[in-house]
Design an enzyme around this catalytic site. Sequence first.
Site, PDB file in Angstrom:
ATOM      1  N   HIS A  84       0.827  -1.226   0.000  1.00 34.73           N
ATOM      2  CA  HIS A  84       0.000   0.000   0.000  1.00 34.73           C
ATOM      3  C   HIS A  84       0.851   1.262   0.000  1.00 34.73           C
ATOM      4  O   HIS A  84       0.567   2.221   0.707  1.00 34.73           O
ATOM      5  CB  HIS A  84      -0.956   0.014   1.206  1.00 34.73           C
ATOM      6  CG  HIS A  84      -2.153  -0.860   1.007  1.00 34.73           C
ATOM      7  ND1 HIS A  84      -3.085  -0.641   0.010  1.00 34.73           N
ATOM      8  CD2 HIS A  84      -2.573  -1.961   1.676  1.00 34.73           C
ATOM      9  CE1 HIS A  84      -4.021  -1.571   0.074  1.00 34.73           C
ATOM     10  NE2 HIS A  84      -3.739  -2.391   1.063  1.00 34.73           N
ATOM     11  N   ASP A 140       0.492  -4.521   5.599  1.00 33.18           N
ATOM     12  CA  ASP A 140      -0.546  -5.453   5.142  1.00 33.18           C
ATOM     13  C   ASP A 140      -0.565  -5.519   3.624  1.00 33.18           C
ATOM     14  O   ASP A 140      -0.045  -4.647   2.936  1.00 33.18           O
ATOM     15  CB  ASP A 140      -1.921  -5.021   5.655  1.00 33.18           C
ATOM     16  CG  ASP A 140      -2.309  -3.616   5.200  1.00 33.18           C
ATOM     17  OD1 ASP A 140      -1.437  -2.726   5.242  1.00 33.18           O
ATOM     18  OD2 ASP A 140      -3.477  -3.401   4.809  1.00 33.18           O
ATOM     19  N   GLU A 141      -1.168  -6.579   3.099  1.00 30.94           N
ATOM     20  CA  GLU A 141      -1.449  -6.718   1.666  1.00 30.94           C
ATOM     21  C   GLU A 141      -0.256  -6.330   0.790  1.00 30.94           C
ATOM     22  O   GLU A 141      -0.348  -5.433  -0.051  1.00 30.94           O
ATOM     23  CB  GLU A 141      -2.695  -5.905   1.299  1.00 30.94           C
ATOM     24  CG  GLU A 141      -3.941  -6.392   2.016  1.00 30.94           C
ATOM     25  CD  GLU A 141      -5.213  -5.643   1.631  1.00 30.94           C
ATOM     26  OE1 GLU A 141      -5.115  -4.489   1.152  1.00 30.94           O
ATOM     27  OE2 GLU A 141      -6.311  -6.205   1.808  1.00 30.94           O
ATOM     28  N   VAL A 142       0.848  -7.015   0.993  1.00 35.00           N
ATOM     29  CA  VAL A 142       2.040  -6.752   0.171  1.00 35.00           C
ATOM     30  C   VAL A 142       1.876  -7.552  -1.130  1.00 35.00           C
ATOM     31  O   VAL A 142       2.460  -8.620  -1.309  1.00 35.00           O
ATOM     32  CB  VAL A 142       3.335  -7.130   0.916  1.00 35.00           C
ATOM     33  CG1 VAL A 142       4.560  -6.657   0.127  1.00 35.00           C
ATOM     34  CG2 VAL A 142       3.347  -6.514   2.310  1.00 35.00           C
ATOM     35  N   PHE A 143       1.028  -7.010  -1.994  1.00 32.50           N
ATOM     36  CA  PHE A 143       0.693  -7.699  -3.229  1.00 32.50           C
ATOM     37  C   PHE A 143       1.932  -7.901  -4.108  1.00 32.50           C
ATOM     38  O   PHE A 143       2.788  -7.023  -4.209  1.00 32.50           O
ATOM     39  CB  PHE A 143      -0.363  -6.916  -4.005  1.00 32.50           C
ATOM     40  CG  PHE A 143      -1.669  -6.758  -3.271  1.00 32.50           C
ATOM     41  CD1 PHE A 143      -2.269  -7.842  -2.638  1.00 32.50           C
ATOM     42  CD2 PHE A 143      -2.300  -5.533  -3.204  1.00 32.50           C
ATOM     43  CE1 PHE A 143      -3.472  -7.710  -1.968  1.00 32.50           C
ATOM     44  CE2 PHE A 143      -3.507  -5.379  -2.535  1.00 32.50           C
ATOM     45  CZ  PHE A 143      -4.095  -6.467  -1.907  1.00 32.50           C
TER      46      PHE A 143
END
Length: 450
Positions: A84, A140-143
């Site tokens: 993010h 969070d959400e380390v795509f």
Amino acid sequence: MRLVHLDLKGAAPKVSYLEEVFPLLSQLGANGILIEYEDMFPFKGELETLRSPYAYSEEDIERIQQLAEQHKLEVVPLVQTFGHVEFILKHKKYQHLREVERFPNSFNPHVPNTLTLLKSILAQVIEKHRRSSWIHIGADEVFHLGEGTDSKNWMSRNKGDVGTMYLRHIKEVLGFLTAQYWGLRALMWDDMLRKISVGALRGTVALVARACPAPGPFLTKYAESGFEAVWFASAFKGTTGPAQTWTPLSYHLKNHLSWLKVMQALPQLAPLRFQGIVLTGWQRYDHYSVLCELLPVGIPSLAICLQTLVNGGFTEEAKRKVLDVLGLESVQLEQSTCEGRGAFPGVEIYHMVEQVNGHLKENILKTLEEESAIRGWFSPYHRKHRFGNPRNMESFGSKVLKLHEDWESFVRDLRAQLERVYFPDTVEEWMEENVNPYLDQLRDLVRDYR
């Protein structure tokens, strides 16, 4: 602790509005705020490129903290340190730090400049928050982690996996904070930790995130990993759709009742203890998504959720407090409506968004699509070729002109209220997304009619 999340990556309110909101938060049972600044922080020097044109000034940041202190609210700044980070990696200057070249979501943890940049960002934010004893590092959400060439090479050389690589970066960030800022404690979201083994997790700090569908197994894992304390994260708005404009009260109340059950069961996992909860209020799903519910629209939900936590349920006492503090007559949970004029900050916006949400689209489309005289004698073909029978046009003209005049007057008032709370970019975006798609159709019809 009960922290209320202010997500400033969209619709960041003016400080004058926060002056009205902070006393309300305190009154309803909050004792802290988690501030996710993103590009609203007044970065300077090499980092100035990260600032929004409407970023808060250094004086604003100081004023926010003074207000928080005045109302006994601890300030916890949030700085995303892995995923993010679109607000950073969208800039050409930092594109070389992307995990995957095409996507601006996540940092490449193997490029030395990544940690150097993060240290600079963290240092500037912490420097302006010397009163704070906590910092939240996001994470969070380390795509797409593991999909970049550097990551693939690292995993191949070190016989590692994505989880090991993730923890390695987090430990570097936490190591910097520990070395430079004695006594500062770190929080992080936990979704990336859930697939990592107990052995690998030992010694890492976690925040049990809002999206945890079945917290039991994760909490057991964290207890076995040696965690002393956990935080939970619920949501009072911003989790029911990226373009949601109206907050569903019952949905968010149920979310908090579920977390109360988890809190009650936590002593079974002693010595793991509950330390606090963050009531998240997402304003965008990410830097590129549209705005979801505005803060004034979410205030009744926030009041209900805070009082539910304070009272151990949405009791009669909790309900009475919510109505008294917000100046309402009643709350209809299933309908997500509030009766009464209300006396909370931004209540005018609350009522006007309710009108937009419930009536604007319906009124206009019903007139344009169901009025037989318009469909029969003022169709797109008639309008394109600029011809029509005045006799037939007069049968709908006065009705359409009145509808247009009423909605234009309403929208002028709405814009004035939004401008009181928000910066120009937010006002324009909200109007473009929620008003203009429908009102422009009516405007075009009136223009052609005239």
